[in-house]
Structure formats: structure tokens, C-alpha cells
Design an enzyme around this catalytic site. Structure first.
Site, PDB file in Angstrom:
ATOM      1  N   ASP A  47       0.795  -1.229   0.000  1.00  0.00           N
ATOM      2  CA  ASP A  47       0.000   0.000   0.000  1.00  0.00           C
ATOM      3  C   ASP A  47       0.825   1.276   0.000  1.00  0.00           C
ATOM      4  O   ASP A  47       0.380   2.308  -0.464  1.00  0.00           O
ATOM      5  CB  ASP A  47      -0.961   0.014   1.205  1.00  0.00           C
ATOM      6  N   ARG A 232      -5.417   3.983   5.911  1.00  0.00           N
ATOM      7  CA  ARG A 232      -5.702   3.632   4.531  1.00  0.00           C
ATOM      8  C   ARG A 232      -6.523   4.710   3.864  1.00  0.00           C
ATOM      9  O   ARG A 232      -7.139   5.569   4.496  1.00  0.00           O
ATOM     10  CB  ARG A 232      -6.453   2.294   4.470  1.00  0.00           C
ATOM     11  N   TYR A 241       0.583  -3.240  11.411  1.00  0.00           N
ATOM     12  CA  TYR A 241       1.637  -4.243  11.399  1.00  0.00           C
ATOM     13  C   TYR A 241       1.975  -4.510  12.861  1.00  0.00           C
ATOM     14  O   TYR A 241       2.348  -3.591  13.596  1.00  0.00           O
ATOM     15  CB  TYR A 241       2.879  -3.745  10.652  1.00  0.00           C
ATOM     16  N   PRO A 310       7.694  -6.030   4.891  1.00  0.00           N
ATOM     17  CA  PRO A 310       6.888  -4.999   4.222  1.00  0.00           C
ATOM     18  C   PRO A 310       6.804  -3.668   4.961  1.00  0.00           C
ATOM     19  O   PRO A 310       6.246  -2.719   4.431  1.00  0.00           O
ATOM     20  CB  PRO A 310       5.498  -5.647   4.179  1.00  0.00           C
TER      21      PRO A 310
END
Length: 594
Positions: A47, A232, A241, A310
Site C-alpha cells: 500500500d 488507509r 503491522y 513490508p
């Protein structure tokens, strides 16, 4: 059934494969993409979109949609243990250092990023080429006896769909098929590296909480573990995370485990979940392929040749830039602008980037670990790494396309040979539009010569520009195919320090406003002024680039916006020697349609 022949076969429709295909489509180079899934990616795991990636999207004309739909990351909050079993906000800082890029760091899911590239491909390609879904690649084989023939379709790929096998024969194959790459395994390459015992979970959630920074990118170091918040796009969804306890096995993790761990980390704030949209768990690992190519006919890109954690937001971005790098180079070879030997620069450049990525990710993951790192150390490291996480630290070594040894870096100290050309505001002379200079360097396969010519009202400076023009015009015609526009391969851009209101078009040598296109009209969009604009202020481009207006400078920029050479305005021999080192005069298969 006879084999299907194609110039470029791309295996995998992730970021790397689509970006390479987008550049090839921009130049009408036929390619085929084989994708194992039955349709486009629906839920993107990646993302984070680096500033550099947004710049690349801008160069293809698709950044406005990206910026409109995405969450813009402007600030980061750092939370630390408060000594009472909970956490407190230790500090906040800007996410991206001022002046790094004219584009922001944003968040947009990979599925949407891919669809923007697919849309661009449809608009660019005359053949309306796209992705063929449902194909599982079985094997790849290179006929070594034919690799010396540039026209040979010497790579054979076998793929299967719905129980039926087909064979493709390609000049070049890109292995963009992810961490479990069939292409890599078929070639006998292995991934070298390790996996740590640190396990992380990730979930996209709609949180119900009184935590004050839930819509701000935040790092949380707590007595119960560590957590990274990524808000987001499009509303109230947030990505977490979450570091899981030592000894956790990824396969044993349940969604409830992630939720419970998150609740403990957020203490004393409350954290409940209205909905969990998506979640997963993984072990941190850093691995690098032992080879990136076979006979410079098959190339690995993205996760097929480098894997990592990530959290630093590098995966999709570095993969996309792998595809960006190989895409324009394949186009240059297939259009017969350059010999196939220039493809060696893909391995030279992107293998170095991959090695640096693995080293960065290993250190970044260590600092985020509760066992080895601490909040203050992580905060300092985050700020120091800001340029890297923006995607702006890659520096390519000397090659046919990068001439550090033949450059005079002192003429433009802030324009670094081998790195991406930085942007600055200038005024387009023909229509008085304030514009970022990087926007003049579109991803259309053309090389740019950017000339900082100083004050054209000064007789000495005007004479220098005329002499340069008298050299570049025949050089461009020599290297450009007969009948093609003079700027279709080498595009001149002139940046003057003259006062805008004291400049006249007739003063500018004709090479910088050539007759081009279907209607044989003068192109007036190549001349820019570094001056105060009526509405947008002064960009101070000469000052930003550290170019002396009296001395001037000449900058060669590659089709991927990286700086190839910095030299003086009167270095005719150096410019000619550089371009003639990799361009086959007049051999291109056609003019680029701009």
C-alpha cells in the site's frame, strides 16, 4: 499447435511486470503478459507509494488519479513506553523531508495501483495489448546457440490453462512472478538469505478506539510489543503491522491473536474492531537471488529476485522501478536504437539497488524489534532514512548510460550523475505556466539534454547557445531516423535565467523550437525561464541545482529520469562521444508518437 511468437513475454502482472509493459506499450512494442490469477488483483497487500513512484506515475500521465484517491502521509507520530505499563506520544515529525520531491508519499492499495497501469496500457497501445489470465507458467528454456542473433525468438516458455499447454517463443522474457517464481526455479537460480524468528501480523481493520493518532502514521513501542499504524485511503480503514510474541509460528496465528496483541499494545487506550477486512502473518526474511538473468534474454524482477519485510513500504515500489528500468531499455533495443549489450545495465543497476534494499530492510527490522531496538533510536533512524524510504537514494554506476568519469559535477552540484533528476519550479516561456521541470521529462523513450544557458540577453551567452545549437542540430539529425522529427530521440530543453518579461522568442536558437509533428508546426514547449511567476512565486531553479548562471551547465537525462552526464555548454566532443557510444545512427524502427 505452433508456438506463439512475441517480442517480450512478461510472466506475472504485479508491479514490475505491469510497469515494464506500460513503458513498452507507450512505445508500441508488442508484449504479452501471462498471469496465474483468473483476473486482476482484487485486494492489494502492498500500500505504501513512495514519492519516486508517484513521480513515475506522473511521467506516464496517471498521477492525478493516484493523488486524488490516495491517503497522503504528511506526519509520523512516535509512541514509547510511559513507565507505567502503557504508552505516550514521544514526538511527531514530518513524514518527508522538505524539498525531497514535488510529489508526496501516499497510501493506495496495490490493486488500484495496478489498475491505473492497466488503464494506461490500454490508452497507449495500438494493439490494445493486456493481460492473459489463468496461465500457470511451467518452464522456461533459453536456446544458447541463438542468443547472439538479436532477432531470434530464442526463449521458450511453456504455460498451462485449464489443462491445456501452450508454448510461447520470445526474444526476451521477464520473470515478474513473485517470491515463489517459477521462472527463477526453472532457470536453477536460488534465493540466498535468511529468515529471522520474528513474526509479524498485518491486518486491515475498521477500529473503534480513543487512540488519538489513529488517522496518523504512527510507530508504537510498548511493553507488550511493537506496532505500526498505516491509515488507509478512502475513509476509516487502518492497517496494523503487529509484532507477535517470540516463538510464534506464522501458520498457527489466528485473527483473534492479532486483535488481542493489538489491544495490549494500545493500552491504556481502548481498541475494538468493527470489522477486519484482511489479515495475514509472516516471518521477517531478507533474500536475494544468486543471479538476475540468463544470457541477458531472461531477466528477474521484483519479488522474484529480492524479498524482505513490508514495513518500510519498499516492496511494491522497488519492484515497480525494476520494471521501469528494464522496460525502456528493452524498448530501446527492440526499436534498434541501441545494441542488445546495453541490457547488461539492468543487472548492473538493479542488482545494486536490491542489495542495498536487503541491507536497509535488515537494519530497519532490527531497530523496530522490541528485543534489540528502542523508540528513540528508531525515531532518529527513521528521520535519517527518510530519503531512502522516499525512493530517492538509488545511484547507478558508470556504464554506457551513465558517465560519471566524463562529467563535471561542480557545474551543477545538486544534480548528481547516476541519480534521479530532481525537480524545481520554472516558467514555461510560451504560455507563462509555472511547472515542475521534471514534468517536462515524460516517460516516452526520449533522452533529454537540459541546457542551463544563463541570460540570453547577454551577447556572450547568446553566442554560446547559438554555437551549441549549431552542434546539436546536426548531431540529432545524424542519430535520428530519416524522416523522423528531430526531437524524437534526443529532446532539448532550455532553461534560461533571463527575466521573463525581457525575453523574446526570436532570441532563442531554432533548435530549441523545432518544426515537428503531423502539421509541421513549431514546438514552443521546450524553453523555460527561472524567474518569479505572477501567481506561483520564484522556483530559484539555478540556486536549487547549484548552477552558476554565468557558467551554465548541460545535463543529459535518461528516459527513466536519471542523470547520465553533467558537463559544460561547450563540451561538444563529450556530448557527441557519449550518445554515439550506444545509439546506432538512424537505425530506429520508427518515430515515437509523442
Amino acid at each position: 499447435m505452433s508456438p506463439r511468437k512475441v517480442d517480450v513475454l512478461i510472466c506475472g502482472s504485479g508491479s514490475a511486470g505491469l510497469c515494464a509493459a506500460m513503458y513498452l506499450s507507450r512505445l508500441n512494442i508488442p508484449c504479452t503478459i501471462l498471469e496465474r490469477r483468473n483476473g486482476p488483483l482484487e485486494i492489494g497487500q502492498a500500500d505504501g507509494v513512495q514519492c519516486r513512484t508517484v513521480e513515475i506515475y506522473e511521467s506516464f500521465g496517471i498521477s492525478e488519479e493516484l493523488l486524488r484517491e490516495s491517503y497522503h502521509v504528511l506526519e509520523v507520530a512516535f509512541w514509547a513506553p510511559n513507565g507505567k505499563g502503557g504508552i505516550f506520544r514521544q514526538s511527531r515529525t514530518a513524514d518527508t523531508m522538505t524539498g525531497l520531491s514535488h510529489m508526496p508519499h501516499v497510501i493506495l492499495n496495490q490493486a488500484r495501483m495496478n489498475r491505473l497501469m492497466l488503464g494506461a496500457m490500454e490508452r497507449f497501445s495500438e494493439a490494445r495489448q493486456g493481460v492473459e489470465y489463468g496461465w500457470e507458467v511451467k518452464s522456461v528454456e533459453v536456446d544458447a546457440s541463438r542468443v547472439g542473433n538479436p532477432e531470434a525468438h530464442c526463449v521458450k516458455v511453456v504455460a498451462e490453462r485449464e489443462g491445456r499447454e501452450e508454448v510461447w517463443e520470445a526474444k526476451y522474457v521477464l520473470g515478474c512472478d513473485g517470491a515463489h517464481s517459477t521462472i527463477r526455479k526453472s532457470l536453477g537460480f536460488t534465493m540466498v538469505g535468511d529468515t529471522s524468528d520474528t513474526v509479524w501480523g498485518v491486518m486491515d481493520v475498521f477500529p473503534q478506539t480513543n487512540f488519538p493518532d489513529i488517522r496518523r502514521k504512527s510507530t508504537l513501542h510498548s511493553p507488550s510489543g511493537n506496532l505500526l499504524i498505516i491509515p488507509r485511503e478512502g475513509g476509516s480503514m487502518v492497517r496494523f503491522y503487529i509484532q507477535l510474541p517470540p516463538g510464534t509460528l506464522p501458520k498457527s496465528v489466528k485473527c483473534e491473536d492479532l486483535q488481542n496483541t493489538a489491544r495490549k499494545i494500545f493500552h491504556p487506550y481502548t481498541m475494538e474492531f468493527a470489522e477486519v477486512f484482511w489479515w495475514s502473518a509472516y516471518s521477517i526474511g531478507q533474500r536475494l537471488a544468486d543471479h538476475f538473468h540468463t544470457d541477458y534474454r531472461v531477466f528477474l524482477t521484483g519479488d522474484a529476485c529480492h524479498t524482505h519485510s513490508p514495513k518500510a513500504g519498499q516492496g511494491m515500489n522497488v519492484s515497480l522501478q525494476d520494471g521501469y528500468n528494464i522496460g525502456w531499455k528493452l524498448a530501446q533495443v527492440l526499436r534498434r536504437v541501441s545494441p542488445p549489450s546495453i541490457l547488461q545495465t539492468y543487472v548492473l543497476e538493479r542488482a545494486k539497488v536490491a542489495r542495498n534494499l536487503i541491507e536497509f530492510d535488515r537494519e530497519f527490522a532490527r531497530l523496530f524489534s522490541s528485543k534489540e531496538g528502542n523508540p528513540e533510536e528508531f525515531h532518529k533512524a527513521f528521520i535519517k532514512a527518510g530519503k531512502y524510504t522516499a525512493g530517492l537514494t538509488a545511484r547507478y554506476d558508470d556504464s554506457e548510460f551513465t558517465d560519471l568519469k566524463g562529467s563535471n559535477q561542480e557545474l551543477a552540484k545538486a544534480i548528481v550523475v547516476g541519480m534521479r533528476f530532481p525537480s524545481a519550479q520554472v516558467i514555461r516561456f510560451c504560455d507563462c505556466k509555472a511547472i515542475q521541470l521534471l514534468r517536462a521529462i515524460q516517460s516516452d523513450g526520449r533522452w533529454r539534454i537540459i541546457i542551463f544557458g544563463g541570460d540570453i540577453n547577454n551577447a556572450e551567452k547568446r553566442k554560446r547557445l547559438e554555437e551549441l545549437s549549431n552542434y546539436l542540430e546536426p548531431l540529432s539529425r545524424k542519430l535520428t531516423p530519416t524522416g523522423a522529427d528531430i526531437d524524437s530521440l534526443i529532446d532539448p530543453i532550455l532553461v534560461l535565467s533571463t527575466k521573463f518579461l525581457e525575453t523574446e522568442q526570436e532570441q532563442i536558437p531554432g533548435y530549441f523550437w523545432p518544426v515537428t509533428g503531423k502539421h509541421r508546426m513549431r514546438d514552443l514547449h521546450k524553453v523555460y525561464i527561472d524567474d518569479a511567476h505572477y501567481n506561483s512565486g520564484h522556483g530559484h531553479a539555478y540556486e536549487k541545482y547549484e548552477v552558476d548562471p554565468w557558467e551554465g551547465a548541460m545535463i543529459v537525462v535518461r528516459p527513466d529520469q536519471y542523470v547520465a552526464k553533467v558537463t559544460s555548454i561547450d563540451d561538444f566532443e563529450g556530448i557527441g562521444f557519449f550518445f554515439e557510444g550506444f545509439i546506432t545512427p538512424g537505425a530506429s524502427s520508427g518515430e515515437i508518437e509523442i
